[in-house]
Design an enzyme around this catalytic site. Structure first.
Site, mmCIF file in Angstrom:
data_model
loop_
_atom_site.group_PDB
_atom_site.id
_atom_site.type_symbol
_atom_site.label_atom_id
_atom_site.label_comp_id
_atom_site.label_asym_id
_atom_site.label_seq_id
_atom_site.Cartn_x
_atom_site.Cartn_y
_atom_site.Cartn_z
ATOM 1 C CG HIS A 369 41.386 46.506 11.431
ATOM 2 N ND1 HIS A 369 42.245 45.442 11.612
ATOM 3 C CD2 HIS A 369 40.165 46.053 11.773
ATOM 4 C CE1 HIS A 369 41.566 44.393 12.019
ATOM 5 N NE2 HIS A 369 40.302 44.728 12.129
ATOM 6 C CB CYS A 681 48.278 59.691 4.575
ATOM 7 S SG CYS A 681 48.524 58.269 3.504
#
Length: 754
Positions: A369, A681
């Site tokens: 992240h 995705c």
């Protein structure tokens, strides 16, 4: 205290010892680990030299860095020397009043009265000692002593090897100049693309605070200087906060709130003022009070509270710099290339707000992240697993090529000029720009839909610039990650409404909260897990925290009242899990109806297919859901059993593994059979090498990072579907990884990272 986990982590350090890292770094890791798990203020390692019967401090977490290699004790001297001489653990509650206590000036250990010294030995051979120190109120228990004995036993052989190597280094110290063990060029991995040439800055808040602790403040400052510094610090923090808000546009990005709250705390500021009124120099008073708060926070059980130590250190350094009127330039990181061992998302935001030109991260994974956040912030970042970088002299000129992942230290002028020329050409091409078409077609006219992945609202501008056809993945976790508590329903509603308004009448797919694994909420009390990648994460977290989940769902439903939206659940492992989550959406709709709140009544409900467990029941999954989106990053790691954030096994993270390729084909064909939309995705969707295969198996919707859309459209326009179908068939018949790589014309590492 997780003493068992400590033993496991210490054993893992053996792997570090076999790698090319500095001895100093290994010892630092050991004391940091022990301090963290044993919840102590100080952990130090002393090594024993038999020839002169002397113990020397070689590493410490908590004491002044200046004491390393300078503090020494004779065998039998002090509590530590006595413990080693008598080969037994010694625990003392009031160390300073113990007759064996040996005081050392300027190492800042006076405040730690609980003292535990445990010898490190192998049989009758003395190797050294581990010393733990705590503040007055927290005594060492029998369990602490047993745990420390076990650790010392486990470390004995490793420390003996360390001592041997350090002795060799010292023997050669007088005959050869010490050199940094970093190569001229280091090959890392690109986490966020870009280019920068600047001076190196080592980012270490803890070290910065220690530096100001050990300064001698010859000038006597006044209470007026302190008040002026408080006001100046508050203004600086407000300016930084404004920069973050302008850059992100997310209502939840209040990263300097805790700093400002501490400034407004009368207990904190009042205690400093009291010390100043008693004649203590303001910088020294600031350090004393800050250290008190640091000790309190560092002993807390709650992860979030412990992380406030960094806020106190950062705030204290800012105030001290303003008290002594240190030149403004030294407050700035603007334009520097920053190297850090690790960063919290809030720290990355802070560096971005201070306008660093690039970041070198010495740990982490390119699919983490943190990398995604760096791309959203458009800060070039390279991840290089080389701790020696942290030993490079600050001010060294560095060329950071985050496109390729290369880091050049003290580069030759010709190299800098060549890179600058290349980047000027790129900028010229970008300015002239190939016009991105509003719709994408293959060479034979097959329509392909390209959507954008969005992490923060600041990504919207780029998504609009490249004419994306909607948002295929909005990662709702980032407003959660970058703040210090759970956002309320209303705060989420504001962010989600801005997103929907920003895309107009185009579709938006919201992925519900996807935390856990490498995306940890520091303020969540159960954040720490033995194996977080397969722990309480994603939809499991939401279903165990229903109030948090319901707040998010209601915010999405309200924000999408007049939009084209979908709600997608991450990490679904079974039909029951999906049905439970979908039922909560229905309950939230009922609650909003009773409240009289306007909301969307028929959002599309889908799931993120990331777990191989769904492949065998794919027919049933497709029938139950409105749509499916394949998240290849996790799907691949679970299919091939590889932690994608672990550099040691990164070579085994193989997207073109035959099991992955065949599973993707089966998923797409099943969705087509039932007439259900399917998209991708994950990182494969943005990798030009995989686009022919994906189109060949029938994938017609891709959701990728906005920065990849122009290149993806260009590649797709050259693809002929019939040839792509033949390629896909050939790949799915091939059982060997190397043969598939040859068909795709790639090596075993994908070109791009999402």
């Amino acid at each position: 205290m997780e003493h068992t986990q400590l033993l496991c982590n210490i054993s893992e350090l053996n792997h570090l010892f076999r790698e090319n890292i500095s001895i100093e770094y290994l010892l630092e890791r050991i004391v940091d680990l022990i301090c963290s798990h044993m919840q102590t203020s100080v952990c130090s390692i002393y090594l024993y030299e038999q020839s002169n019967k002397t113990l020397t401090l070689r590493a410490s977490h908590g004491l002044s860095p200046e004491s390393i290699n300078k503090v020494s004790l004779k065998l039998g001297e002090g509590i530590t020397g006595t413990a080693l001489k008598e080969m037994r653990a010694i625990s003392v509650h009031k160390a300073s009043s113990d007759p064996r206590y040996k005081h050392f000036a300027s190492i800042n250990e006076e405040q730690y009265d609980n003292f535990l010294a445990v010898p490190i030995h192998r049989g009758i051979e003395r190797i050294g000692a581990i010393v733990l120190q705590r503040v007055k109120k927290k005594k060492f228990t029998e369990n602490d002593i047993l745990a420390c004995r076990a650790v010392s036993s486990q470390l004995a052989n490793m420390i003996e090897n360390v001592r041997f190597i350090m002795d060799i280094h010292e023997q050669h110290a007088n005959t050869a100049a010490e050199t940094k063990s970093v190569e001229k060029v280091i090959r890392g991995r690109s986490a966020a693309k870009g280019f920068a040439v600047s001076e190196l800055e080592i980012y270490d808040q803890d070290r910065d605070f220690k530096r100001y602790k050990k300064l001698s403040y010859d000038k006597q400052f006044t209470i007026k200087d302190y008040h002026r510094a408080i006001k100046a610090t508050a203004n600086q923090l407000k300016t930084l906060q404004k920069k973050v808000e302008e850059r992100l546009n997310d209502a939840a990005a209040m990263i300097f709130t805790s700093h400002l709250m501490i400034l407004q705390d009368k207990a904190f500021t009042g205690e400093i003022e009291k010390l100043i009124s008693e004649g203590i120099n303001p910088p020294v008073a600031m350090i004393k009070v800050a250290q008190k708060y640091i000790d309190i926070f560092s002993q807390a059980d709650n992860n979030f509270v412990r992380e406030k130590v960094q806020d106190v250190e950062d705030l204290s350094v800012r105030i001290i710099k303003n008290i002594i009127r240190e030149k403004e330039e030294s407050l700035e990181l603007r334009g520097k290339i920053v190297a850090a061992r690790d960063l919290f998302p809030s720290e990355l935001l802070r560096l971005s707000s201070e306008e660093v030109s690039g970041i070198i991260l010495v740990s982490g994974g390119v699919t983490s992240h943190l990398s995604i956040l760096a791309r959203s912030l458009q800060v070039p970042m390279v991840i290089a697993n080389d701790p020696a970088i942290m030993q490079v002299d600050e001010g060294t000129q560095v060329l950071l090529d985050a496109d390729s992942g290369n880091i050049y230290f003290s580069p030759e002028e010709e190299i800098i000029l060549e890179f600058e020329r290349r980047n000027k050409e790129r900028l010229a091409v970008s300015a002239a720009g190939r016009e991105v078409k509003p719709q994408t077609y293959t060479s034979d006219g097959t329509r392909i839909t390209i959507l954008a992945n969005i992490n923060l609202l600041s990504d919207l501008k780029q998504a609009r610039d490249v004419k994306c056809e909607g948002i295929g993945l909005y990662r709702t976790e980032f407003p959660f990650i970058i703040r210090s508590d759970f956002p309320s329903e209303q705060e989420q509603y504001i962010t989600y409404k801005r997103l929907i308004d920003g895309v107009g009448d185009k579709p938006v797919i919201f992925r519900t909260l996807d935390v856990g694994g490498d995306k940890v909420l520091s303020y969540y009390h159960d954040a720490k897990e033995m194996n977080p990648a397969i722990g309480l994460r994603s939809i499991r977290f939401s279903l165990q925290n229903i109030e948090v989940f319901e707040d998010q769902i209601k915010a999405i439903l309200r924000a999408g009242s007049n939009g084209d939206i979908g709600i997608m659940f991450p990490m679904i492992s079974s039909l029951e899990e999906f049905e439970t989550a979908r039922a909560i959406v229905e309950e939230c709709k009922e609650q909003l109806k009773k409240r009289g709140e306007e909301h969307i009544s028929n959002p599309k409900i889908g799931l993120m297919l990331e777990l191989p467990s769904l492949v065998e029941i794919i027919d049933d999954v497709v029938k139950e859901s409105d749509f499916i989106s394949i998240g290849t990053n996790d799907f691949i790691q679970f299919m091939v059993g590889v932690d994608r954030t672990n550099e040691k096994v990164s070579d085994f993270y193989i997207p073109h593994h035959p099991a992955v390729m065949r599973s993707l084909k089966r998923i797409v064909e099943t969705a087509d059979k039932h007439g259900k939309p399917v998209s991708m995705c994950g990182s494969m969707a943005g990798d030009k090498a995989f686009l022919p295969f994906l189109l060949g198996i029938g994938m017609r919707t891709l959701s990728i990072s906005p920065s990849y859309i122009p290149e993806a459209q260009s590649v797709i326009e050259k693809i002929d579907i019939s040839r792509a179908q033949k390629l896909a068939d050939d790949i799915c018949r091939t059982p060997r990884i190397a043969e598939i790589a040859k068909l795709l014309k790639i090596d075993h590492t994908p070109d791009s990272v999402e």
